[in-house]
Design a protein around this motif. Sequence first.
Motif, mmCIF file in Angstrom:
data_model
loop_
_atom_site.group_PDB
_atom_site.id
_atom_site.type_symbol
_atom_site.label_atom_id
_atom_site.label_comp_id
_atom_site.label_asym_id
_atom_site.label_seq_id
_atom_site.Cartn_x
_atom_site.Cartn_y
_atom_site.Cartn_z
ATOM 1 N N LEU A 141 0.623 12.693 2.777
ATOM 2 C CA LEU A 141 0.447 11.467 3.555
ATOM 3 C C LEU A 141 -0.654 10.599 2.931
ATOM 4 C CD1 LEU A 141 1.154 9.707 5.965
ATOM 5 C CD2 LEU A 141 -0.300 11.142 7.396
ATOM 6 N N GLU A 142 -0.199 9.643 2.130
ATOM 7 C CA GLU A 142 -1.115 8.696 1.478
ATOM 8 C C GLU A 142 -0.784 7.293 1.979
ATOM 9 O OE1 GLU A 142 -1.993 10.274 -2.921
ATOM 10 O OE2 GLU A 142 0.134 9.972 -2.534
ATOM 11 N N ILE A 143 -1.824 6.483 2.131
ATOM 12 C CA ILE A 143 -1.631 5.126 2.639
ATOM 13 C C ILE A 143 -2.110 4.140 1.582
ATOM 14 C CG2 ILE A 143 -2.190 3.512 4.493
ATOM 15 C CD1 ILE A 143 -2.532 7.157 5.193
ATOM 16 N N ALA A 144 -1.352 3.040 1.454
ATOM 17 C CA ALA A 144 -1.648 2.062 0.399
ATOM 18 C C ALA A 144 -1.632 0.637 0.935
ATOM 19 C CB ALA A 144 -0.645 2.214 -0.733
ATOM 20 N N PHE A 145 -2.270 -0.242 0.170
ATOM 21 C CA PHE A 145 -2.376 -1.669 0.505
ATOM 22 C C PHE A 145 -1.714 -2.486 -0.593
ATOM 23 C CE2 PHE A 145 -5.040 -5.562 -0.179
ATOM 24 C CZ PHE A 145 -4.698 -6.241 0.980
ATOM 25 N N ASP A 146 -0.855 -3.411 -0.183
ATOM 26 C CA ASP A 146 -0.195 -4.311 -1.135
ATOM 27 C C ASP A 146 -0.969 -5.632 -1.152
ATOM 28 O OD1 ASP A 146 1.469 -6.102 -2.500
ATOM 29 O OD2 ASP A 146 3.293 -5.070 -1.840
ATOM 30 N N LEU B 210 0.542 -5.992 3.100
ATOM 31 C CA LEU B 210 1.197 -4.947 3.894
ATOM 32 C C LEU B 210 0.544 -3.591 3.645
ATOM 33 C CD1 LEU B 210 3.659 -4.775 5.836
ATOM 34 C CD2 LEU B 210 5.053 -4.156 3.862
ATOM 35 N N VAL B 211 0.301 -2.863 4.736
ATOM 36 C CA VAL B 211 -0.240 -1.504 4.658
ATOM 37 C C VAL B 211 0.879 -0.535 5.020
ATOM 38 C CG1 VAL B 211 -1.818 0.134 5.774
ATOM 39 C CG2 VAL B 211 -2.643 -2.111 5.083
ATOM 40 N N SER B 212 1.103 0.461 4.160
ATOM 41 C CA SER B 212 2.224 1.373 4.393
ATOM 42 C C SER B 212 1.922 2.755 3.835
ATOM 43 C CB SER B 212 3.495 0.823 3.748
ATOM 44 O OG SER B 212 3.313 0.674 2.347
ATOM 45 N N ILE B 213 2.689 3.757 4.316
ATOM 46 C CA ILE B 213 2.571 5.081 3.721
ATOM 47 C C ILE B 213 3.346 5.086 2.405
ATOM 48 C CG2 ILE B 213 2.226 6.198 5.960
ATOM 49 C CD1 ILE B 213 5.046 7.282 5.813
ATOM 50 N N PHE C 208 1.430 -2.975 11.032
ATOM 51 C CA PHE C 208 1.450 -4.398 10.707
ATOM 52 C C PHE C 208 0.149 -5.124 11.061
ATOM 53 C CE2 PHE C 208 6.161 -3.848 11.571
ATOM 54 C CZ PHE C 208 6.540 -3.988 10.253
ATOM 55 N N SER C 209 -0.221 -6.020 10.169
ATOM 56 C CA SER C 209 -1.203 -7.058 10.490
ATOM 57 C C SER C 209 -0.408 -8.347 10.664
ATOM 58 C CB SER C 209 -2.216 -7.231 9.355
ATOM 59 O OG SER C 209 -1.550 -7.648 8.169
ATOM 60 N N THR D 199 -12.059 -3.552 2.393
ATOM 61 C CA THR D 199 -12.021 -3.200 3.824
ATOM 62 C C THR D 199 -11.394 -1.827 4.022
ATOM 63 O OG1 THR D 199 -11.842 -5.535 4.420
ATOM 64 C CG2 THR D 199 -11.161 -3.938 6.100
ATOM 65 N N TYR D 200 -10.327 -1.551 3.276
ATOM 66 C CA TYR D 200 -9.595 -0.290 3.433
ATOM 67 C C TYR D 200 -10.344 0.879 2.783
ATOM 68 C CZ TYR D 200 -6.189 -3.634 4.981
ATOM 69 O OH TYR D 200 -5.582 -4.658 5.673
ATOM 70 N N LYS D 201 -11.081 0.577 1.737
ATOM 71 C CA LYS D 201 -11.900 1.620 1.105
ATOM 72 C C LYS D 201 -13.042 2.042 2.041
ATOM 73 C CE LYS D 201 -10.760 0.670 -3.708
ATOM 74 N NZ LYS D 201 -11.198 0.125 -5.014
ATOM 75 N N LYS D 202 -13.610 1.081 2.753
ATOM 76 C CA LYS D 202 -14.652 1.395 3.752
ATOM 77 C C LYS D 202 -14.056 2.229 4.885
ATOM 78 C CE LYS D 202 -17.438 -2.784 3.023
ATOM 79 N NZ LYS D 202 -17.733 -4.137 3.580
#
Length: 393
Positions: free
Chosen positions: A31-36, A41-44, A205-206, A269-272
């Motif tokens: 289960l890894e999450i990524a940012f485009d 978009l944030v998704s697994i 979703f954002s 933001t996502y790294k924090k």
Amino acid sequence: MIKFLNLGLQPLANSYLKKKKLSIKEKKFKLEIAFDKKNYLVSIVNTVPKEKMFNNTYPYKSSESKTMQKSFKDLTAKIKKYFKPKFIIEIGSNDGVFLKNFHKKLVVGVEPCDNLAKLTRIKNYITYSEYWSLKLAKKITKNKKADLIYSTNTLSHIKNLNEIFVAINFSLSDNGVLILEDPSLLKCIENVAYDQFYCEHIYVFSTIALKNILDKHDLEIFDIHNTTTHGGSNRYYIKKKTNNMYKIKDSVKNEIKKELKFGLHKITTYKKFSKKVKKSKKKLINIFQKLKKKKLKIIGYGATAKSCTVLNYCKIGNNFIDYFYDTTSYKVNKYLPGSKILIKKYKKLNKKNTDVAFLGAWNFKDEIFKKEKNFIKDGGKFIMHVPNPRLIG
């Protein structure tokens, strides 16, 4: 896609185990999450085939929560008052908790989990046991287009977003409205609610990401309501760009402003967030360890898909939690995936046999605390891990 969070190997969140299958090795995925950074978009990253998640043994029933019942009833009143639809499609109709607020001639349900679809069909509501697609949309709207399409906590489960919105655009009448409700990414990141991520939640979703996706399909958001369901959700009101019946409200601009100010368009933001998740894990394990040293009896409350992510990421099992209580009949006498903790039929908490309960269903905290007021009054405690791990009561 930039990966920012690794929640380890996880089982399928709603694959509850029978006792005879406890010795069989479970299938797990990373289960890894990524940012485009192109569309925000944030998704697994590693998705699971939909047939393995949504089938005739799906355990979640929306109507078993009073909070959700009230949410659907309140929304229904607004829909009838403001939109007066003559034909409604619900994508992901579950056990019919929304559908049943309308006359059966006005609504059509789409629910791929046949065990749930049967519950509405026996009440004579037309419900298709199929996955939402353009082919199905053409079948449903063969004679008339939809005045309103509703979907809550469903579209984020479907990998192919393009086909979703092509099918929705095709199905909507010229002045039709799509109401889409899903967990808010802003609330998820603010609350360090990493348990919003599991196999079914391909996306969280954002508004800024959803806007970019809708733009490609000539759709636009004209209003947004923030709701408290599922720990903080957004209810989006969406129309075709050619539909001039509805003006774009300030709520849309305000939500986008909030998200940009918070930094949902930046990888930093996502790294924090990832760092906060790691700290949350350490703190939660520490709480369990301290309680066990005191020889306190700990149970789980709400054997949810969310709790599955937390338990497996933090490696919390029978070493800390004796069993879980849950109201869902399908889950009772089975075991949570991965952690293999027994699920028992719900009983009101009693300080005589329970000291502390881990709140797996934290998003229904208010409803649960009303139900368990005597337990709390007697000194009973709950473990909450959102927004930070702590004991409350």
